[in-house]
Motif scaffolding. Sequence first.
Motif, mmCIF file in Angstrom:
data_model
loop_
_atom_site.group_PDB
_atom_site.id
_atom_site.type_symbol
_atom_site.label_atom_id
_atom_site.label_comp_id
_atom_site.label_asym_id
_atom_site.label_seq_id
_atom_site.Cartn_x
_atom_site.Cartn_y
_atom_site.Cartn_z
ATOM 1 N N ASP A 62 -54.978 97.793 36.199
ATOM 2 C CA ASP A 62 -55.133 97.981 34.751
ATOM 3 C C ASP A 62 -54.482 99.274 34.285
ATOM 4 O O ASP A 62 -54.591 100.316 34.946
ATOM 5 C CB ASP A 62 -56.627 98.057 34.378
ATOM 6 N N HIS A 86 -63.940 90.194 35.094
ATOM 7 C CA HIS A 86 -63.126 91.373 35.370
ATOM 8 C C HIS A 86 -64.026 92.524 35.808
ATOM 9 O O HIS A 86 -63.705 93.275 36.738
ATOM 10 C CB HIS A 86 -62.347 91.746 34.109
ATOM 11 N N ARG A 97 -53.410 89.670 35.012
ATOM 12 C CA ARG A 97 -54.759 89.105 35.131
ATOM 13 C C ARG A 97 -54.708 87.597 35.385
ATOM 14 O O ARG A 97 -55.714 86.898 35.234
ATOM 15 C CB ARG A 97 -55.575 89.407 33.883
ATOM 16 N N GLN A 150 -49.744 92.966 31.119
ATOM 17 C CA GLN A 150 -51.131 93.121 31.565
ATOM 18 C C GLN A 150 -51.847 91.777 31.677
ATOM 19 O O GLN A 150 -52.602 91.535 32.618
ATOM 20 C CB GLN A 150 -51.902 94.034 30.595
#
Length: 885
Positions: free
Chosen positions: A495, A142, A302, A298
């Motif tokens: 994010d 990330h 991802r 979230q």
Amino acid sequence: MSPIAAVLSLRPPPPALSAAAALRSISTTLLSIPFQSPFAFSSRVLLPSRLLSRRLPVRAYADGGNGAADSNQFDFDLLTIGAGSGGVRASRFAAAYGAKVAICELPFSTMSADNAGGVGGTCVLRGCIPKKLLVYASNYSHEFEESHGFGWTYEADPKHDWSTLIANKNAELQRLTGIYKNILQNAGVALIEGRGKIVDPHTVDVDGKRYTSRHILLSVGGRPNLPDIPGIEYVIDSDAALDLPLKPEKIAIVGGGYIALEFAGIFSGLKSEVHVFIRQKKVLRGFDEEIRDFVLEQMSLRGIEFHVEETPQSILKSTDGKLSLRTNKGTVDGFSHIMFATGRRPNTKNLGLEDVGVELAKNGAILVDDYSQTSVDSIWAVGDATDRLNLTPVALMEGGAFAKTVFLNQPTKPDYRCYMCIACLNGRLPVIFDNYLGVLSMLQFDRAVPSAVFCQPPIGQVGLTEEQAIQEYGDVDIYTANFRPLKATLSGLPDRVFMKLIVCANTNKVLGAHMCGDNAPEIIQGIGIAVKAGLTKVDFDFTVGVHPTSAEEFVTMRNPTRKIRKETVPAVAKLFELNLGWRNKILPSLKGLAVHMGPLLNGDPDFFYSIRRVEEAVAKPHLWAQSVPFFLTTRRLVLRFHGCITESWNLEGIADGLFLPFPFEQDSTPRSTSRSASIALSPNTSMTASTKRSRPSQRLAGSLEAAIEGARSEMELKGGVLDARILIGKKKEKPLCRIGILTENRQRRNLRWQSDENCARRLEKAEQRRREIEKKSRGGKWWNRWPAIYERGLCARIYFDFTVGVHPTSTEEFVTMRNPTRKIQKEIVSAVVAFFPKAINRYGRFDLYFFKRPIMFLLACFIGKERRQDRISRISIISTSSRSS
Ligand SMILES: NC(=O)C1=CN([C@@H]2O[C@H](COP(=O)(O)OP(=O)(O)OC[C@H]3O[C@@H](n4cnc5c(N)ncnc54)[C@H](OP(=O)(O)O)[C@@H]3O)[C@@H](O)[C@H]2O)C=CC1
Ligand SMILES: N[C@@H](CCC(=O)N[C@@H](CSSC[C@H](NC(=O)CC[C@H](N)C(=O)O)C(=O)NCC(=O)O)C(=O)NCC(=O)O)C(=O)O
């Protein structure tokens, strides 16, 4: 003399008494009162019912009742089975307290089995530590993505080598197990390698060799729990997932709890294709609903695919080795691995527990009382094996409390809650002492064990969820922040961070804090201290933000996102409904009735008293016919039927010595033949009803019933009643009693028990004492408002020590630093000397001795010793009730 009276009577000695004799007498007084941590509450204060549900009744721990016999007849004072966090902590603390201790543990392996384990246990070898190392590894991907927006480019995509990670992680585990062996050795704890099994209440068999011990501690932890479905033999659990030879290409993770989400993050970050199967609509049952929604969103962003409301039914393996997961909704194929993270169960099989009479719960958890003692006096248990709160820092706390209870003769309960200190009340409320030597009472409140989920983004939480807060408090203010963190502005990634504070609308106390976003575990540790200390939203607001951080949002949330009020009215109404039969209905429900005191406005914290001896009253219902409990205060007093059905409000005993005995202590023989009752539910509404020549028990109830019934509609109409005043008494004739729950100072004169001189005298005396106390604590110089200042200053360290760590984080060190690195005495002295200007004028210089004992956080003894004459010139007791503080 009650301890409270003892404290109140402690005064500087009369001049005739020599200083040394005075000191001796004080010490005797102090020493004669058994030590008790200010936080170790009497057994009457209840732990959360959830935690208590499977517990055994509390027993006494006088020596000899501990399964003790002469310790010389045993090989050890303590033999611990299981060298995990709880076992190691208990054993080394016990050894430090002078016990002869041995600990038994299986040989080291990264995978637990019947014949493998290792010193360090789940946390160090198969849980927190290896998991966090893998979380660190996975986080990089990330960060690589984020770095592009900050100008970084890579000629080739960074590659990850799974075998290097696993080899390094295993080397670290070897190092740690070695460190833990050393810790035990240095503490003087003997390590016995092998599988321990209990033979009798004082004997443990370790691979054929028998050892006897005065006490046995079971800290055997837990094991992954997999459902019994076809093909379950093909799946891996978390032990195996931490030690795979190859990184999964495509993995199914079943479960929506801590472990499932943490591993989903790990494998997704390391670029495996990850599918999570949960049988509910949302992950993390029991967490705050908004956090549950946010984290799911979230994690999906991802790249993790969530399959909701899917219950696994079987696992199939094809000829090419690929696995398929069949659920109630269909089959998903092509997995290289399927992991089940469907909970853990206590590891209590084949330990001989049933044979010696140790009681177990259905799931195999060892049943213990509040002090971790099992149904067999000499056998104790801590940690996951007891299935209380399965977290490393909690196991540490339980292990430490056990060692203190048994080997330091200080009965200590693990402490899962937060406190609200009455002394925090801006110095304007009466002092409340608890039973222990004048230490200010701390009311225990709700859960305050902070914890974290190391998913990506991670979660930190402490205290109540919104749903729990509404249920327990009715009126709550919710503050939320949902924002794009600074880092995401340049990284361009989607994010976000979500933060939330749950505040009791009446007391302003922060009941819960929740966060999902970068660094949440580290941040929540500090917030955990604040929640543990019972701080209010005002305290949060007055704290300056650290800028620019995400954490600063916790102190800059100005306006509530929503205010939840509607629950109040039904809650109050419900009580009044119960009221319709005083004797049969309200009395049992009064168990948890609390009275809420203090102004609701301007952010003043306030607090709750329980109705003392309610249980006594319930046991003697006839006394209640004419007895409504009352509380006296100069301040506005609001009767509030808070959480009347929850036992968490049972704070019996807190008001000892300050408030009057309640009317139900009085003789209940009816001496008057008529009664009237009135109830006022708002300043403008007062309903009165009278009965004549009637038995009070029924008729008074009838009167009230009518009054209440009439007033209730008004109350409901108002949509949020805060005050309820009840006046019961006779208006013209000399009343038998007039009992009031008052809302205004000026009405205090009504509060007399005129038929009973004794009671009136006591009332007067208490009033006088209260006035004195109030006089001291009001106005004047700021330091005379001792409670707030003293409390915040001196108790601060206690709050740190008593806050449970969020493990493993760096910030947990803030709450686990036990011994000072250095003590700078000079500064302490000069600070304290400032309080003794007279002594300085008189003697110029003097030595000052500061006795600060654990029992007396707020009671210290200062002795000025004149240097030249080596004579003790002054003894001062600085206590919570002394102006000189
Ligand atoms: N960071 C930390 O502090 C960590 C703490 N832990 C501790 O370890 C404990 C165990 O963790 P974990 O294993 O995640 O357990 P949890 O109890 O947290 O979660 C278990 C999950 O598995 C689901 N589940 C249970 N049985 C089945 C089934 N038969 N079929 C499908 N799904 C099922 C549950 O669903 P449902 O909700 O529907 O019941 C739940 O989502 C935690 O409670 C925690 O105390 C563990 C890891 C990290
Ligand atoms: N510091 C806290 C927590 C320590 C703790 O939780 N220890 C666990 C295992 S943590 S695992 C091993 C532990 N690591 C840590 O404590 C790492 C946590 C740190 N806060 C971080 O995040 O970096 C350690 O000993 N490192 C030494 C080293 O690396 O040289 C335990 O089992 N304790 C038993 C006991 O204390 O009796 C405390 O004292 O309460």
